[in-house]
Design a protein around this motif. Sequence first.
Motif, PDB file in Angstrom:
ATOM      1  N   LEU A   7       0.630  -1.412   0.018  1.00 18.84           N
ATOM      2  CA  LEU A   7       0.014  -0.300   0.074  1.00 18.84           C
ATOM      3  C   LEU A   7       0.746   1.222   0.138  1.00 18.84           C
ATOM      4  O   LEU A   7       2.026   1.310   0.775  1.00 18.84           O
ATOM      5  N   GLY A   8       0.363   2.279  -0.658  1.00 12.79           N
ATOM      6  CA  GLY A   8       1.031   3.366  -0.775  1.00 12.79           C
ATOM      7  C   GLY A   8       0.513   4.490  -1.592  1.00 12.79           C
ATOM      8  O   GLY A   8      -0.853   4.301  -1.931  1.00 12.79           O
ATOM      9  N   ASN A   9       1.082   5.628  -1.973  1.00  3.81           N
ATOM     10  CA  ASN A   9       0.385   6.616  -2.703  1.00  3.81           C
ATOM     11  C   ASN A   9       1.425   6.873  -3.924  1.00  3.81           C
ATOM     12  O   ASN A   9       2.526   6.819  -3.801  1.00  3.81           O
ATOM     13  N   PRO A  10       0.852   6.836  -5.450  1.00  2.36           N
ATOM     14  CA  PRO A  10       1.740   7.225  -6.579  1.00  2.36           C
ATOM     15  C   PRO A  10       2.077   8.449  -6.577  1.00  2.36           C
ATOM     16  O   PRO A  10       1.658   9.433  -5.944  1.00  2.36           O
ATOM     17  N   GLY A  11       3.291   8.934  -7.265  1.00  2.00           N
ATOM     18  CA  GLY A  11       3.796  10.212  -7.439  1.00  2.00           C
ATOM     19  C   GLY A  11       5.036  10.284  -6.534  1.00  2.00           C
ATOM     20  O   GLY A  11       5.275   9.740  -5.520  1.00  2.00           O
ATOM     21  N   VAL A  12       5.986  11.072  -7.330  1.00  2.65           N
ATOM     22  CA  VAL A  12       7.505  11.316  -6.781  1.00  2.65           C
ATOM     23  C   VAL A  12       7.408  12.067  -5.323  1.00  2.65           C
ATOM     24  O   VAL A  12       7.920  11.543  -4.728  1.00  2.65           O
ATOM     25  N   GLU A  13       6.303  12.736  -5.060  1.00  4.11           N
ATOM     26  CA  GLU A  13       6.271  13.455  -3.670  1.00  4.11           C
ATOM     27  C   GLU A  13       5.943  12.586  -2.715  1.00  4.11           C
ATOM     28  O   GLU A  13       6.103  12.963  -1.740  1.00  4.11           O
ATOM     29  N   TYR A  14       5.484  11.345  -3.055  1.00  5.33           N
ATOM     30  CA  TYR A  14       5.311  10.252  -1.804  1.00  5.33           C
ATOM     31  C   TYR A  14       6.280   9.438  -1.683  1.00  5.33           C
ATOM     32  O   TYR A  14       6.057   8.341  -1.025  1.00  5.33           O
ATOM     33  N   GLU A  15       7.269   9.166  -2.417  1.00  5.08           N
ATOM     34  CA  GLU A  15       8.433   8.158  -2.774  1.00  5.08           C
ATOM     35  C   GLU A  15       9.021   8.650  -1.536  1.00  5.08           C
ATOM     36  O   GLU A  15       9.320   9.375  -0.780  1.00  5.08           O
ATOM     37  N   LEU A  16       9.250   7.314  -0.650  1.00  4.13           N
ATOM     38  CA  LEU A  16      10.288   7.155   0.437  1.00  4.13           C
ATOM     39  C   LEU A  16       9.683   7.979   1.637  1.00  4.13           C
ATOM     40  O   LEU A  16      10.268   8.261   2.569  1.00  4.13           O
ATOM     41  N   THR A  17       8.403   7.877   1.779  1.00  2.25           N
ATOM     42  CA  THR A  17       7.582   8.513   2.720  1.00  2.25           C
ATOM     43  C   THR A  17       7.159   7.087   3.706  1.00  2.25           C
ATOM     44  O   THR A  17       7.056   6.165   3.236  1.00  2.25           O
ATOM     45  N   ARG A  18       6.834   7.527   4.950  1.00  2.00           N
ATOM     46  CA  ARG A  18       6.463   6.436   5.730  1.00  2.00           C
ATOM     47  C   ARG A  18       4.936   5.868   5.465  1.00  2.00           C
ATOM     48  O   ARG A  18       5.091   4.489   5.174  1.00  2.00           O
TER      49      ARG A  18
END
Length: 195
Positions: A7-18
């Motif tokens: 699970l996660g969010n797409p897009g570079v702004e969300y990469e490597l976030t918790r």
Amino acid sequence: MRLLVGLGNPGVEYELTRHNIGFIFVDYLADRHGIALKKETKWDAEVGRGLLWGQPVTLVKPLTFMNRSGLAVGKIARFFQIATPDVVVFHDELDLPFGACRLAQNRGAGGHNGVRSLMDHLGGRDFIRFRIGVGRPPGAKAAAGFVLSRFSTAEFPELEKILAFLEEGLELLFRRDLKIAMNLVNASVGIAGQE
């Protein structure tokens, strides 16, 4: 076949976030086991098929944003006729310290909107979940902002250890059974408590 969902969010702004620890782990598995992930617009997901420890898997990163993860996962599970207990999900968990992990099946969403969406679209909650601790925000910082922040400089070197530990737990699930995998994973205390 098992469906392995990060699970996660797409897009570079969300990469490597918790909040994207599930995406990070699926990318790690794909890289380690030579499975190519490809954006599939019909599924609203990045999908890759291959073998893990001799067993067929489909790796999935939903691109519908966290709170609507079930839309993509439900479509894929129905198409491949994958039963809900054969769906394995990896997601962030605020209620566990950074690096601690818990393996569970058939439990509530615990306030996690991505997990709630999966329950809605899979028609049940008997999928397997790796809950990956990201810790609570310090002081009065809002939880929503905290999970969308990147891991700290001190945390980054520990991520590789966490990913390797998750893979070890997943391998036990595949080669042995859920109970044995739970015995390993649920004993984890988090990076701060390990030497």
